[in-house]
Scaffold this active site. Structure first.
Site, PDB file in Angstrom:
ATOM      1  N   TRP B 101       7.356  20.122  19.784  1.00  0.00           N
ATOM      2  CA  TRP B 101       7.683  21.547  19.789  1.00  0.00           C
ATOM      3  C   TRP B 101       8.814  21.832  20.770  1.00  0.00           C
ATOM      4  O   TRP B 101       9.697  22.659  20.482  1.00  0.00           O
ATOM      5  CB  TRP B 101       6.432  22.391  20.063  1.00  0.00           C
ATOM      6  CG  TRP B 101       5.414  22.143  19.000  1.00  0.00           C
ATOM      7  CD1 TRP B 101       4.246  21.456  19.122  1.00  0.00           C
ATOM      8  CD2 TRP B 101       5.513  22.512  17.615  1.00  0.00           C
ATOM      9  NE1 TRP B 101       3.618  21.382  17.903  1.00  0.00           N
ATOM     10  CE2 TRP B 101       4.364  22.023  16.961  1.00  0.00           C
ATOM     11  CE3 TRP B 101       6.456  23.213  16.866  1.00  0.00           C
ATOM     12  CZ2 TRP B 101       4.136  22.202  15.604  1.00  0.00           C
ATOM     13  CZ3 TRP B 101       6.236  23.400  15.512  1.00  0.00           C
ATOM     14  CH2 TRP B 101       5.081  22.897  14.894  1.00  0.00           C
ATOM     15  N   ASP B 168       6.868  28.188  26.845  1.00  0.00           N
ATOM     16  CA  ASP B 168       6.056  28.193  25.632  1.00  0.00           C
ATOM     17  C   ASP B 168       4.660  27.739  26.029  1.00  0.00           C
ATOM     18  O   ASP B 168       4.430  26.565  26.314  1.00  0.00           O
ATOM     19  CB  ASP B 168       6.662  27.234  24.598  1.00  0.00           C
ATOM     20  CG  ASP B 168       5.799  27.095  23.341  1.00  0.00           C
ATOM     21  OD1 ASP B 168       4.727  27.728  23.268  1.00  0.00           O
ATOM     22  OD2 ASP B 168       6.216  26.345  22.436  1.00  0.00           O
ATOM     23  N   LYS B 192      -4.537  29.235  19.190  1.00  0.00           N
ATOM     24  CA  LYS B 192      -5.290  28.251  19.967  1.00  0.00           C
ATOM     25  C   LYS B 192      -6.328  29.029  20.784  1.00  0.00           C
ATOM     26  O   LYS B 192      -7.449  29.194  20.348  1.00  0.00           O
ATOM     27  CB  LYS B 192      -4.378  27.445  20.896  1.00  0.00           C
ATOM     28  CG  LYS B 192      -3.074  26.982  20.281  1.00  0.00           C
ATOM     29  CD  LYS B 192      -3.204  25.791  19.359  1.00  0.00           C
ATOM     30  CE  LYS B 192      -1.805  25.354  18.913  1.00  0.00           C
ATOM     31  NZ  LYS B 192      -1.829  24.276  17.945  1.00  0.00           N
TER      32      LYS B 192
END
Lengths: 351, 351
Positions: B101, B168, B192
């Site tokens: 990511w 992030d 999440k």
């Protein structure tokens, strides 16, 4: 008391969708897991996404020249993506300006290049659909908005254009039969006729992509999403599933053809009353009246308090007009039963 | 049989969230309407959005210098938005490359300007968190990924940098106490620790915006979303509501401090077993082990069939490693009870 939900969107969906989607949150497909806690790459959810893409093509009678995408970000994101993907660096696009959302689409496209507004009703407060324009091959694409939620107008016919045909169908998709193969790209936020808020469907003819000459950010690139089958990143799982349920309900109840008949009947009922009743008048040109959103106002404002009390007492919800226009707006999307329109019309008659 | 859900995301959420969000789909707040059919501009939903924004600031102990946004499009959209909003036309940004990511974030930022990768573990298959770098004021901002879901590494400390700090936190937000005021912009996909898929939370210090000198498309402009209080366009209503429920559950159960204690206990349990059991080994540097995602593999591959059958029989779900790494990955987000980790550890012991 039963509610009659005339909300402009998010709006009423089939009751079956509420029941089945609530069930899926408690447990999905006998898996012992909630739909909300499942991997988007699980077999169960991949099957949901595959079927959600397939059913759109079936309902629209489109062949494999087309791809269906489920994307986050709303139709407003498509204002940007359409221009990024289709407007070439030195090219120009043709837009009609038929309402607030069309104007927003134009605004965003202008950041990317030349935009000609080939038809506009802005100066007349968006009260009609402009028709006398032509679009030649000098344009990269033509963009129109098929239904204008706020102003209650709807394109009854689509022009023959000599370039790509792009349409924002957010507020009337699946409400009427169209030759969808005339369009090169269709997009629609789900939250009217398709499902809950949080996902946007894009239907795109593959061959039109990859020609803008731009370096497109991955998340804005239709080709990336096509290649990843709408799983470039984690999709909005629940909105996709509830959209699938809504489209299955449509398919199982006669498809677009049956929906169109019901929508026409609902629209006739309310417009007949608006025209008959000397207390009310519509906002827009009769020939352009939307079957989805009927805008009207009281001619005699002194009746406002009585009317407002009466429709609220009848269990009607979401009838206030958009803040930019005032008056009333009866949004009658696919899932609204005709009985709800009858209740409203009876209140109007009784005034 | 009770499921033990180790999915990497979308993942387990508190059971209460499933129950309450299913209830809201059947009827919201005694309104006679489903949450899915209510206008996002209704009083009831505006109150949801307001509280959803407020609770993030309370949990993070942030003052009014910060704004909280709920946006569609996923964290991958933030790879683009961060660069569009913060990377000036002739400026440069510093990124760490700690996983898939992070690499995607770098790729997207590079479309907008100069990016220096100041720390990377790519050459060692992302098996550790790089630490020996410094970031000076010549950069517009520094971007890092706090937890790497796929590789099971986590930043235990954050560097002191001489520019804006962007992080992030998609896969470990709200899992541990941090001085959140050290960050200028935090973003995280909900799916999440926060909620279901379909919404991304952005926490941003207002004063850093409006300085990139770029003409930012409206839908990508943080200032536009702030001004419209996350209602620039129709927000993903259900994901926002389910996120609020998840955060209320967190707040009502001791907040981040209590979650951190539980997360540390769960992580200790599994890592102790990975280190003790000669059949298993971890993937990454011990000092960088994530409390959220424990990656490990069998040393003796011939045990694979037995192990896979045993954990499936124990009701464990979602334990397969990411396709790029293989092996196993136990994702232990906030809502996973320690009992589930105990079940897994017992299966590991029994092998």
């Amino acid at each position: 008391m039963k509610k009659h939900n005339f909300s402009a969107g998010p709006c009423i969906l089939p009751q079956e969708v509420f029941q089945k989607s609530a069930d899926a949150i408690l447990e999905f497909n006998g898996s012992g897991l909630s739909l909300l806690e499942m991997s988007h790459r699980s077999k169960d959810f991949v099957a949901v996404m595959d079927e959600a893409r397939a059913i759109v093509k079936r309902l629209m009678n489109l062949n494999d020249d087309y791809e269906v995408l489920y994307l986050g970000g709303g139709a407003s994101m498509q204002f940007l993506m359409v221009a990024y993907n289709l407007l070439s660096t030195n090219g120009k696009a043709a837009y009609t300006n038929t309402g607030t959302w069309a104007a927003n689409a134009i605004k965003e496209a202008k950041r990317f290049g030349n935009v000609d507004v080939v038809g506009s009703s802005k100066e007349e407060n968006y009260s009609f659909i402009p028709k006398d324009y032509s679009v030649g091959s000098e344009y990269d694409y033509f963009h129109c908005t098929s239904n204008n939620t706020i102003y209650g107008t709807q394109m009854k016919d689509f022009p023959e254009v000599d370039t790509l045909m792009v349409c924002d169908m957010s507020s009337d998709i699946f409400s009427r039969q169209l030759d969808f193969s005339k369009f090169d790209l269709i997009y629609a936020g789900a939250q009217k006729n398709m499902g809950p808020a949080g996902v946007t469907v894009v239907v795109v003819k593959k061959e039109i992509l990859g020609k803008s000459g731009r370096d497109i950010p991955s998340i804005l690139d239709y080709e990336v999403h096509i290649k990843k089958e709408s799983m470039f990143n984690t999709p909005p799982v629940f909105p996709v599933y509830a959209t699938l349920l809504t489209l299955q309900h449509l398919e199982n109840n006669g498809g677009i053809a049956a929906a169109e008949i019901k929508n026409n009947a609902k629209a006739k009922l309310i417009y007949d009353e608006i025209d008959r009743n000397p207390l009310f008048e519509g906002f827009c040109a009769k020939e352009d009246r939307s079957t989805m959103n009927a805008g009207f106002k009281l001619i005699d404002e002194s009746k406002k308090e009585t009317f407002d009390a009466a429709w609220k007492e009848a269990g009607i919800n979401g009838l206030n007009g958009h803040r930019s226009l005032g008056g009333y707006r009866a949004s009658m999307y696919n899932a609204l039963p005709i009985e709800s329109v009858e209740v409203l019309v009876n209140v109007m008659k009784s005034l």
